[in-house]
Design a protein around this motif. Structure first.
Motif, PDB file in Angstrom:
ATOM      1  N   ILE A 106       0.846  -1.204   0.000  1.00  0.00           N
ATOM      2  CA  ILE A 106       0.000   0.000   0.000  1.00  0.00           C
ATOM      3  C   ILE A 106       0.877   1.248   0.000  1.00  0.00           C
ATOM      4  O   ILE A 106       0.625   2.206  -0.737  1.00  0.00           O
ATOM      5  N   GLU A 107       1.934   1.209   0.814  1.00  0.00           N
ATOM      6  CA  GLU A 107       2.846   2.350   0.882  1.00  0.00           C
ATOM      7  C   GLU A 107       3.620   2.515  -0.429  1.00  0.00           C
ATOM      8  O   GLU A 107       3.771   3.621  -0.951  1.00  0.00           O
ATOM      9  N   ASP A 108       4.107   1.395  -0.963  1.00  0.00           N
ATOM     10  CA  ASP A 108       4.901   1.451  -2.187  1.00  0.00           C
ATOM     11  C   ASP A 108       4.084   1.974  -3.363  1.00  0.00           C
ATOM     12  O   ASP A 108       4.576   2.756  -4.182  1.00  0.00           O
ATOM     13  N   ALA A 109       2.819   1.560  -3.447  1.00  0.00           N
ATOM     14  CA  ALA A 109       1.949   2.018  -4.540  1.00  0.00           C
ATOM     15  C   ALA A 109       1.578   3.490  -4.390  1.00  0.00           C
ATOM     16  O   ALA A 109       1.063   4.089  -5.334  1.00  0.00           O
ATOM     17  N   PHE A 168      -1.333   1.447 -16.022  1.00  0.00           N
ATOM     18  CA  PHE A 168      -2.684   0.892 -15.996  1.00  0.00           C
ATOM     19  C   PHE A 168      -2.945   0.280 -14.619  1.00  0.00           C
ATOM     20  O   PHE A 168      -3.925   0.585 -13.969  1.00  0.00           O
ATOM     21  N   ASN A 169      -2.039  -0.595 -14.213  1.00  0.00           N
ATOM     22  CA  ASN A 169      -2.138  -1.216 -12.896  1.00  0.00           C
ATOM     23  C   ASN A 169      -0.748  -1.545 -12.375  1.00  0.00           C
ATOM     24  O   ASN A 169       0.244  -1.531 -13.114  1.00  0.00           O
ATOM     25  N   ILE A 170      -0.673  -1.824 -11.081  1.00  0.00           N
ATOM     26  CA  ILE A 170       0.555  -2.283 -10.451  1.00  0.00           C
ATOM     27  C   ILE A 170       0.255  -3.648  -9.840  1.00  0.00           C
ATOM     28  O   ILE A 170      -0.554  -3.755  -8.916  1.00  0.00           O
ATOM     29  N   ILE A 171       0.872  -4.687 -10.401  1.00  0.00           N
ATOM     30  CA  ILE A 171       0.686  -6.042  -9.901  1.00  0.00           C
ATOM     31  C   ILE A 171       1.885  -6.389  -9.025  1.00  0.00           C
ATOM     32  O   ILE A 171       3.038  -6.272  -9.464  1.00  0.00           O
ATOM     33  N   TYR A 172       1.622  -6.829  -7.807  1.00  0.00           N
ATOM     34  CA  TYR A 172       2.715  -7.133  -6.889  1.00  0.00           C
ATOM     35  C   TYR A 172       3.056  -8.616  -6.920  1.00  0.00           C
ATOM     36  O   TYR A 172       2.185  -9.478  -6.801  1.00  0.00           O
ATOM     37  N   SER A 173       4.347  -8.891  -7.127  1.00  0.00           N
ATOM     38  CA  SER A 173       4.840 -10.266  -7.082  1.00  0.00           C
ATOM     39  C   SER A 173       5.412 -10.538  -5.704  1.00  0.00           C
ATOM     40  O   SER A 173       5.777  -9.616  -4.966  1.00  0.00           O
ATOM     41  N   GLU A 179      10.201  -9.908  -0.504  1.00  0.00           N
ATOM     42  CA  GLU A 179       9.887  -8.486  -0.607  1.00  0.00           C
ATOM     43  C   GLU A 179       9.043  -8.231  -1.848  1.00  0.00           C
ATOM     44  O   GLU A 179       9.455  -8.560  -2.956  1.00  0.00           O
ATOM     45  N   PRO A 180       7.837  -7.682  -1.713  1.00  0.00           N
ATOM     46  CA  PRO A 180       6.984  -7.471  -2.880  1.00  0.00           C
ATOM     47  C   PRO A 180       7.613  -6.500  -3.875  1.00  0.00           C
ATOM     48  O   PRO A 180       8.226  -5.505  -3.494  1.00  0.00           O
ATOM     49  N   LYS A 181       7.447  -6.801  -5.152  1.00  0.00           N
ATOM     50  CA  LYS A 181       7.884  -5.910  -6.219  1.00  0.00           C
ATOM     51  C   LYS A 181       6.656  -5.503  -7.021  1.00  0.00           C
ATOM     52  O   LYS A 181       5.884  -6.352  -7.467  1.00  0.00           O
ATOM     53  N   GLY A 182       6.468  -4.206  -7.197  1.00  0.00           N
ATOM     54  CA  GLY A 182       5.319  -3.705  -7.941  1.00  0.00           C
ATOM     55  C   GLY A 182       5.623  -3.641  -9.429  1.00  0.00           C
ATOM     56  O   GLY A 182       6.470  -2.875  -9.873  1.00  0.00           O
ATOM     57  N   ILE A 183       4.917  -4.459 -10.215  1.00  0.00           N
ATOM     58  CA  ILE A 183       5.123  -4.525 -11.657  1.00  0.00           C
ATOM     59  C   ILE A 183       4.148  -3.547 -12.311  1.00  0.00           C
ATOM     60  O   ILE A 183       2.926  -3.734 -12.257  1.00  0.00           O
ATOM     61  N   VAL A 184       4.683  -2.500 -12.897  1.00  0.00           N
ATOM     62  CA  VAL A 184       3.849  -1.470 -13.513  1.00  0.00           C
ATOM     63  C   VAL A 184       3.567  -1.868 -14.964  1.00  0.00           C
ATOM     64  O   VAL A 184       4.479  -1.950 -15.785  1.00  0.00           O
ATOM     65  N   HIS A 363      10.995 -10.140 -25.598  1.00  0.00           N
ATOM     66  CA  HIS A 363      10.639  -8.761 -25.960  1.00  0.00           C
ATOM     67  C   HIS A 363       9.307  -8.798 -26.704  1.00  0.00           C
ATOM     68  O   HIS A 363       9.063  -9.681 -27.524  1.00  0.00           O
ATOM     69  N   SER A 364       8.446  -7.831 -26.407  1.00  0.00           N
ATOM     70  CA  SER A 364       7.175  -7.699 -27.128  1.00  0.00           C
ATOM     71  C   SER A 364       6.602  -6.320 -26.850  1.00  0.00           C
ATOM     72  O   SER A 364       7.156  -5.540 -26.067  1.00  0.00           O
ATOM     73  N   ALA A 365       5.457  -6.054 -27.458  1.00  0.00           N
ATOM     74  CA  ALA A 365       4.773  -4.791 -27.184  1.00  0.00           C
ATOM     75  C   ALA A 365       4.230  -4.767 -25.765  1.00  0.00           C
ATOM     76  O   ALA A 365       4.034  -3.703 -25.178  1.00  0.00           O
ATOM     77  N   GLY A 366       3.974  -5.946 -25.194  1.00  0.00           N
ATOM     78  CA  GLY A 366       3.423  -6.031 -23.841  1.00  0.00           C
ATOM     79  C   GLY A 366       4.512  -6.206 -22.812  1.00  0.00           C
ATOM     80  O   GLY A 366       4.782  -7.316 -22.353  1.00  0.00           O
ATOM     81  N   MET A 367       5.185  -5.130 -22.452  1.00  0.00           N
ATOM     82  CA  MET A 367       6.256  -5.186 -21.465  1.00  0.00           C
ATOM     83  C   MET A 367       5.977  -4.209 -20.342  1.00  0.00           C
ATOM     84  O   MET A 367       5.433  -3.136 -20.564  1.00  0.00           O
ATOM     85  N   MET A 368       6.377  -4.598 -19.134  1.00  0.00           N
ATOM     86  CA  MET A 368       6.181  -3.691 -18.011  1.00  0.00           C
ATOM     87  C   MET A 368       7.003  -2.420 -18.219  1.00  0.00           C
ATOM     88  O   MET A 368       8.054  -2.420 -18.860  1.00  0.00           O
ATOM     89  N   VAL A 369       6.504  -1.334 -17.638  1.00  0.00           N
ATOM     90  CA  VAL A 369       7.281  -0.109 -17.614  1.00  0.00           C
ATOM     91  C   VAL A 369       8.503  -0.313 -16.736  1.00  0.00           C
ATOM     92  O   VAL A 369       9.607   0.144 -17.034  1.00  0.00           O
ATOM     93  N   GLY A 370       8.307  -1.040 -15.638  1.00  0.00           N
ATOM     94  CA  GLY A 370       9.385  -1.340 -14.700  1.00  0.00           C
ATOM     95  C   GLY A 370       8.786  -1.689 -13.357  1.00  0.00           C
ATOM     96  O   GLY A 370       7.565  -1.708 -13.176  1.00  0.00           O
ATOM     97  N   TYR A 371       9.637  -1.996 -12.390  1.00  0.00           N
ATOM     98  CA  TYR A 371       9.182  -2.207 -11.022  1.00  0.00           C
ATOM     99  C   TYR A 371       8.983  -0.846 -10.356  1.00  0.00           C
ATOM    100  O   TYR A 371       9.843   0.032 -10.442  1.00  0.00           O
ATOM    101  N   HIS A 372       7.841  -0.711  -9.706  1.00  0.00           N
ATOM    102  CA  HIS A 372       7.461   0.586  -9.143  1.00  0.00           C
ATOM    103  C   HIS A 372       8.471   1.048  -8.101  1.00  0.00           C
ATOM    104  O   HIS A 372       8.712   0.371  -7.096  1.00  0.00           O
ATOM    105  N   ARG A 373       9.103   2.191  -8.376  1.00  0.00           N
ATOM    106  CA  ARG A 373      10.024   2.825  -7.438  1.00  0.00           C
ATOM    107  C   ARG A 373      11.216   1.937  -7.075  1.00  0.00           C
ATOM    108  O   ARG A 373      11.827   2.094  -6.026  1.00  0.00           O
ATOM    109  N   GLN A 374      11.562   0.996  -7.960  1.00  0.00           N
ATOM    110  CA  GLN A 374      12.713   0.124  -7.723  1.00  0.00           C
ATOM    111  C   GLN A 374      13.552   0.031  -9.000  1.00  0.00           C
ATOM    112  O   GLN A 374      13.594  -1.015  -9.655  1.00  0.00           O
ATOM    113  N   PRO A 375      14.215   1.105  -9.378  1.00  0.00           N
ATOM    114  CA  PRO A 375      14.972   1.104 -10.635  1.00  0.00           C
ATOM    115  C   PRO A 375      16.072   0.051 -10.684  1.00  0.00           C
ATOM    116  O   PRO A 375      16.362  -0.500 -11.754  1.00  0.00           O
TER     117      PRO A 375
END
Length: 514
Positions: A106-109, A168-173, A179-184, A363-375
Motif C-alpha cells: 500500500i505504501e509502495d503504490a 494501468f495497474n501495479i501487480i505485486y509479485s 519483498e513485494p515488487k510492484g510490476i507497472v 521482448h514484445s509490445a506487452g512489457m512492463m514499464v518497470g518495477y514501481h520505485r525500484q529502478p
C-alpha cells in the motif's frame, strides 16, 4: 464498420471506452455477474462513471493510485474499470499476504484510498491515525460503505485520455513471501492483450467463468478481453470443483482461465463426466507448470480448445501452446506468440546456439514499464541484445526444439547444483509422478556440506495409498541417475500453493530445515 470494430482496429485504444460503446449498442446485455448481483453493460458503464467521478471528487487525478484488497465481486470489477476511466492506477492486492507485506505494498503504490472487504480488514488490522481512507466493498464495517461513497446516480467524470505508456495497474509479485515488487503495466500492454483476444473467439455471446482472483494477472489477461469484446464475466470468489462444474453447465460457459492445479481437481472430480460442457470454445491456463498427461486428459474429456500461455506478469514476450492443434507437443509451452521475440542466453548474457539450454528472455509490445520505485530491480530484470533491444529476463531455463517449440526445465533459482552437476527438479518430479502411489510431488534443493546442494522431495500420496515414504525414496533413487538421487523424501497432506496454484518452494525448504 461499427464503432466497436473501428476502435478494435486501432493501434491503441482504451478498454473503458470500449465498454461505453457496448453500453450504447446493447445496454441490457449482461456484463458482470457474481452470486449477489448482475450488471448489464448500461449499468456497468453508469457505475464506472460514478466511480471515476467519486475518485476525482476526492482529489485523485490521472496517474494517482488506489489499492484494492478484497475477494472478486462485481463491485470490485466495476471499481477497477471505473478507476481506469479516470486514468487512475489500480494496485490489486492479495488478501492472503501477510499484514506487513500488505502495508508495504500500500505504501509502495502510494495509494490514496484503500478499498477492501471484511476478510481483508481482519488481515490488515485497524487503521493508524494517519492511514488513508478505507471504503468497504461488501457493506461491512471495514470502512465507509461503497454505495454511500459513490457520487450520485448520473454523475459524469471529467474526461481522461490515457496514453499507451500511462500506468494501468501495479501487480505485486512475491506478496506472500519475500519483498513485494510492484510490476507497472501500461495501457499499451493491456491493449495488446485485448487485440490478441480476436484469435480466441471472444464476442458478445462469450460467457467467461473466472475462479482465479482479480488481483492476479492470470485472471486479468482473460477478464479484460471478455469485456472489451462485449461478453459476460461470471466471477467465482472461491474455487471449488463441484461449484465450478455446476456454474459452467448452468450458464453455458464458453471461455475460462484455470491454473493447472484447478484442472487437476476438476478432472479428478467423480462427477466431471456427468456435466454437459459442450458449450466451451476455449480453455486457458498459465502461471504454473502444466503436465503433459494432464493436458492430454483435458483434451480427451473436455470439449473446446486448450491454450497454454507462458510468460511473466512483467511481460516481455509470450509463448502459446494451442494444445488441441499440437497434441504431440504437450511437453512444451508452445511457440513464440506473434510479435514476441524469445531468446535464450547463458550465464554470461550471450545467446546460446539452437538446441542448447539457456535462460529465457523476451521482448514484445506487452512489457512492463518497470518495477514501481525500484529502478535497480528493473535493471536486474532487463537484458539488452547487441543492437540495444530491451528484453525481460524470466529466470526460467528452457530449450527450443527443431520445430521452434519451447520446452521448460525449471526456474533458474530452483535449479540444484550438486557436486558441480546441474539438476532440474522437474526431471525428478516427473519420475516421482510415475509411481502409482504419487498424486503430487515437488523437489527442492537444500544446503549440503558434502555436495553444496542436495535434492529433497515432498510427496502427496493418492487417497488411501499406504506406500511408505522410505519405499518411495528407494524406488525413486533406483530410477534416478547417481548425481540426481534424493537425500530425503517427506510425505505431506498437500503441497503449499499460492492463490493461483504455484507451489511455494520456499516453504518446503523451510519445512525440511525444521
Amino acid at each position: 464498420m461499427s464503432a466497436i470494430d473501428a476502435a478494435m482496429a486501432r493501434e491503441f485504444g482504451v478498454i473503458a471506452d470500449l465498454i461505453r460503446l457496448h453500453a450504447q449498442e446493447a445496454p441490457s446485455r449482461t456484463a458482470l455477474a457474481d452470486a449477489q448481483r448482475t450488471l448489464d453493460y448500461g449499468a456497468l458503464d453508469a457505475l464506472m462513471d460514478r466511480v471515476a467521478a467519486s475518485l476525482q471528487r476526492d482529489g485523485l487525478r490521472a496517474g494517482d493510485a488506489i489499492a484494492i484488497c478484497a475477494a472478486s465481486s462485481t463491485h470490485y470489477a466495476a471499481l477497477f474499470l471505473g478507476a481506469l476511466r479516470a486514468g487512475i492506477v489500480v494496485a490489486p492486492l492479495a488478501p492472503g499476504s501477510t499484514p506487513a507485506s500488505l502495508a508495504r505494498m500500500i505504501e509502495d503504490a502510494q495509494a490514496r484510498i484503500l478499498f477492501l472487504d471484511a476478510a481483508a480488514a481482519e488481515v490488515i488490522g485497524a487503521p493508524a491515525k494517519d492511514a488513508i481512507p478505507r471504503i468497504a466493498l461488501d457493506a461491512s464495517a471495514a470502512g465507509q460503505d461503497f454505495e454511500a461513497w459513490l457520487a450520485p446516480a448520473g454523475a459524469r467524470p471529467q474526461a481522461a485520455e490515457p496514453q499507451p505508456a500511462w500506468p494501468f495497474n501495479i501487480i505485486y509479485s512475491s506478496g506472500t513471501t519475500g519483498e513485494p515488487k510492484g510490476i507497472v503495466q501500461g495501457h499499451g500492454m493491456r491493449w495488446a492483450h485485448v487485440q490478441r483476444g480476436a484469435k480466441y473467439g471472444y464476442g458478445p455471446d462469450t460467457v467467461t467463468l473466472l475462479s482465479t482472483p482479480l488481483y492476479s494477472n492470470t485472471t486479468l489477461v482473460v477478464f479484460f478481453p471478455t469485456l472489451a469484446y462485449g461478453g459476460c464475466v461470471l466471477l467465482m470468489p472461491k474455487f471449488d470443483a463441484a461449484g465450478y462444474l455446476a456454474l459452467a453447465e448452468r450458464h453455458r460457459v464458453t471461455h475460462t482461465m484455470l491454473v493447472p492445479v484447478q484442472y487437476q481437481r476438476l478432472m479428478a472430480h467423480p462427477a466431471f463426466d456427468k456435466h454437459d460442457l459442450s458449450s466451451f470454445r476455449f480453455k486457458f491456463s498459465t502461471s504454473a507448470p502444466f503436465g503433459a498427461a494432464l493436458k492430454a486428459d483435458v483434451l480427451k474429456r473436455w470439449p473446446g480448445g486448450l491454450v497454454e500461455f507462458y510468460g511473466m506478469t512483467e511481460g516481455g514476450g509470450t509463448c502459446i501452446l494451442e494444445a488441441h492443434l499440437h497434441p504431440h507437443k504437450l511437453h512444451t509451452v508452445g511457440l513464440p506468440a506473434e510479435g514476441s521475440d524469445i531468446r535464450l542466453i547463458d550465464e554470461s548474457g550471450r545467446e546460446v546456439a539452437r538446441g542448447e539450454a539457456g535462460e529465457v528472455v523476451g521482448h514484445s509490445a506487452g512489457m512492463m514499464v518497470g518495477y514501481h520505485r525500484q529502478p535497480e530491480k528493473t535493471r536486474e530484470a532487463e537484458w539488452f541484445d547487441p543492437a540495444g533491444k530491451r528484453f525481460i529476463r524470466t529466470g526460467d531455463v528452457g530449450r527450443f526444439d527443431e520445430e521452434g517449440f519451447l520446452t521448460l526445465f525449471d526456474r533458474k533459482k530452483d535449479m540444484i547444483i550438486s557436486g558441480g552437476f546441474n539438476i532440474y527438479p522437474s526431471d525428478l518430479e516427473a519420475v516421482l509422478r510415475g509411481h502409482a502411489a504419487v498424486a503430487e510431488a515437488a523437489v527442492v534443493g537444500v544446503p549440503s556440506e558434502q555436495w553444496g546442494e542436495t535434492p529433497v522431495a515432498f510427496v502427496v500420496r493418492r487417497a488411501g495409498d499406504p506406500t511408505s515414504g522410505e519405499a518411495l525414496l528407494q524406488w525413486a533413487n533406483a530410477q534416478l541417475g547417481k548425481t540426481q538421487r534424493l537425500a530425503r523424501l517427506h510425505l505431506i497432506d498437500e503441497l503449499p500453493r499460492s492463490a493461483i496454484g504455484k507451489v511455494l518452494k520456499r516453504e518446503l525448504r523451510e519445512r525440511d530445515a525444521r
